[in-house]
Design a protein around this motif. Structure first.
Motif, PDB file in Angstrom:
ATOM      1  N   UNK A 140       0.972  -1.075  -0.007  1.00 53.89           N
ATOM      2  CA  UNK A 140      -0.022  -0.018  -0.085  1.00 53.89           C
ATOM      3  C   UNK A 140       0.908   1.279   0.149  1.00 53.89           C
ATOM      4  N   UNK A 141       1.840   1.431   0.791  1.00 56.57           N
ATOM      5  CA  UNK A 141       2.750   2.220   1.044  1.00 56.57           C
ATOM      6  C   UNK A 141       3.427   2.683  -0.374  1.00 56.57           C
ATOM      7  N   UNK A 142       3.966   1.742  -0.926  1.00 58.56           N
ATOM      8  CA  UNK A 142       4.774   1.815  -2.368  1.00 58.56           C
ATOM      9  C   UNK A 142       3.808   2.357  -3.154  1.00 58.56           C
ATOM     10  N   UNK A 143       2.469   1.591  -3.608  1.00 57.85           N
ATOM     11  CA  UNK A 143       1.821   2.025  -4.458  1.00 57.85           C
ATOM     12  C   UNK A 143       1.139   3.594  -4.282  1.00 57.85           C
ATOM     13  N   UNK A 144       0.981   3.943  -2.988  1.00 57.73           N
ATOM     14  CA  UNK A 144       0.388   5.228  -2.836  1.00 57.73           C
ATOM     15  C   UNK A 144       1.776   6.231  -3.134  1.00 57.73           C
ATOM     16  N   UNK A 145       2.788   5.846  -2.658  1.00 54.59           N
ATOM     17  CA  UNK A 145       3.970   6.890  -3.095  1.00 54.59           C
ATOM     18  C   UNK A 145       4.227   7.067  -4.631  1.00 54.59           C
ATOM     19  N   UNK A 146       3.681   6.001  -5.410  1.00 53.78           N
ATOM     20  CA  UNK A 146       3.765   6.297  -6.774  1.00 53.78           C
ATOM     21  C   UNK A 146       2.389   7.178  -7.408  1.00 53.78           C
ATOM     22  N   UNK A 147       1.613   7.379  -6.456  1.00 54.27           N
ATOM     23  CA  UNK A 147       0.447   8.297  -6.654  1.00 54.27           C
ATOM     24  C   UNK A 147      -0.692   7.499  -7.250  1.00 54.27           C
ATOM     25  N   UNK A 148      -0.643   6.066  -7.088  1.00 52.08           N
ATOM     26  CA  UNK A 148      -1.681   5.083  -7.588  1.00 52.08           C
ATOM     27  C   UNK A 148      -2.864   4.984  -6.685  1.00 52.08           C
ATOM     28  N   UNK A 149      -4.193   4.996  -7.228  1.00 53.98           N
ATOM     29  CA  UNK A 149      -5.310   4.795  -6.369  1.00 53.98           C
ATOM     30  C   UNK A 149      -5.105   2.917  -5.745  1.00 53.98           C
ATOM     31  N   UNK A 150      -5.519   2.878  -4.664  1.00 50.93           N
ATOM     32  CA  UNK A 150      -5.312   1.517  -4.052  1.00 50.93           C
ATOM     33  C   UNK A 150      -6.520   0.943  -3.529  1.00 50.93           C
ATOM     34  N   UNK A 151      -7.081   0.139  -3.947  1.00 50.06           N
ATOM     35  CA  UNK A 151      -8.397  -0.736  -3.638  1.00 50.06           C
ATOM     36  C   UNK A 151      -7.939  -1.860  -2.619  1.00 50.06           C
ATOM     37  N   UNK A 152      -8.573  -1.935  -1.566  1.00 45.81           N
ATOM     38  CA  UNK A 152      -8.420  -3.311  -0.735  1.00 45.81           C
ATOM     39  C   UNK A 152      -9.605  -3.826  -0.630  1.00 45.81           C
ATOM     40  N   UNK A 153      -9.424  -5.274  -1.254  1.00 46.48           N
ATOM     41  CA  UNK A 153     -10.706  -5.767  -1.202  1.00 46.48           C
ATOM     42  C   UNK A 153     -10.849  -6.758   0.284  1.00 46.48           C
ATOM     43  N   UNK A 154     -11.588  -6.229   1.179  1.00 50.96           N
ATOM     44  CA  UNK A 154     -11.639  -6.751   2.431  1.00 50.96           C
ATOM     45  C   UNK A 154     -12.866  -7.566   2.768  1.00 50.96           C
ATOM     46  N   UNK A 155     -12.535  -8.697   3.537  1.00 49.20           N
ATOM     47  CA  UNK A 155     -13.602  -9.408   4.115  1.00 49.20           C
ATOM     48  C   UNK A 155     -14.241  -8.813   5.379  1.00 49.20           C
ATOM     49  N   UNK A 156     -13.715  -7.732   5.945  1.00 47.59           N
ATOM     50  CA  UNK A 156     -14.153  -7.155   6.922  1.00 47.59           C
ATOM     51  C   UNK A 156     -13.520  -7.846   8.321  1.00 47.59           C
TER      52      UNK A 156
END
Length: 355
Positions: free
Chosen positions: A125-141
């Protein structure tokens, strides 16, 4: 587990753990191929004037980081569970993030299993956000309530990660029937924690989308109507807010295929999918704008092909280590009978209905 059942399970384990014949994906493919249907998916797409099916771009890099999960849900096409050891190794993680760094793919979609259980989840997550990308987490809650994960909702909020969470129904009986005893109550607890951070609240910028999979061998309801029902009932009963509701058709793969076989519904369900083919869904099929990466680095046209181990076409890149973006963005899509699930009725994708 604090606030949620331990290894919440609707079954006694994955197909793999139980030694079930359907743990072999070749057996799954043969079971689908053996059902007589009125024409192939490729023929249906051609009749719709859009064949052979090809990708047109890559807007989403969907990365399946493994099959480890704290739940064993009846409908799971991944056959994920606490007993599955498959976890994406570091070199594959690096290759996925390197691809993002040298491309303009705007979205990283992280799935599993429960993706949060991957040891490098936060780093990804950190590295992808550092690249300025939108990140989706598909969570089961419920994974958000596990010991040592209490700070994860705040971590996601701080990095403005979109959460896409499964909630088959707004009542416990139907949800627990699909996802395991106690899952509904734990899911409500997790949703309240997300809401408290601003997720799903107007003006917060923190997106919380819910996913509805039918609890049975039928197509999902109208997405807009279901969203109105879910919004009203979740607010009235539990004070929970969310942004959008996605309706997803259950694919005849994995443990849902097992359910269809055991209940005697397999042939009828596949015929339902075929008979419900909607040509208007074809232009928006997710395989046309998504590249799917398996936990071992192999490439697929979608997560469903990945679970059936249906590789990309021979002339397309096969692994994240040899991916050519131009070739991947224009690749021919490999299809099978299960693909009718994405074109049935209003259609189905990781972003919900297509028409």
């Amino acid at each position: 587990m604090t606030g949620a059942p331990t290894a919440t399970q609707a079954l006694t384990g994955s197909l793999r753990r139980r030694g079930h014949a359907l743990a072999d994906v070749a057996v799954q493919r043969r079971a689908l191929d053996a059902i007589p249907i009125a024409g192939s998916f490729a023929q249906a797409v051609a009749r719709a004037g859009d064949g052979p099916l090809r990708a047109v771009t890559i807007d989403v890099l969907q990365v399946n980081v493994g099959k480890r999960c704290n739940q064993t849900c009846r409908h799971c096409h991944v056959d994920a569970g606490p007993d599955r050891p498959e976890v994406m190794p570091s070199d594959v993680v690096d290759a996925c993030l390197d691809l993002l760094a040298r491309s303009d793919i705007p979205t990283l979609d992280i799935t599993g299993g429960a993706p949060e259980l991957h040891p490098q989840f936060r780093e990804i997550v950190e590295r992808a956000r550092g690249l300025g990308r939108h990140v989706i987490d598909r969570a089961n809650l419920t994974a958000l309530l596990l010991p040592n994960y209490d700070d994860l909702p705040a971590f996601l909020a701080d990095r403005e990660v979109e959460v896409v969470a499964s909630l088959p129904y707004y009542l416990a009986q139907q949800t627990d029937a699909q996802r395991g005893a106690g899952v509904f109550d734990a899911s409500i607890t997790a949703l309240r924690r997300l809401n408290a951070l601003g997720y799903g609240r107007e003006g917060s910028g923190l997106v919380l989308n819910l996913v509805l999979n039918p609890v049975g061998a039928f197509l999902p309801p109208d997405q807009a109507a279901a969203a109105r029902d879910w919004r009203r009932e979740l607010d009235r009963r539990y004070g929970i807010a969310f942004n959008d509701l996605y309706t997803l058709t259950n694919m005849p793969i994995g443990r849902f295929l097992e359910y269809l076989h055991d209940s005697g519904n397999l042939e009828d369900y596949l015929h339902l999918l075929v008979a419900s083919f909607n040509p208007a869904t074809v232009p928006a099929l997710m395989c046309r704008s998504t590249l799917s990466v398996g936990w071992d680095g192999r490439l697929y046209d979608c997560d469903f092909n990945q679970m059936l181990e249906i590789a990309c076409a021979d002339d397309a890149p096969q692994t994240i280590f040899d991916v050519d973006l131009a070739a991947a963005a224009a690749r021919r899509i490999t299809v099978g009978p299960h693909c009718f699930g994405c074109t049935a009725g209003a259609g189905s994708s990781c972003g919900g209905a297509l028409s």
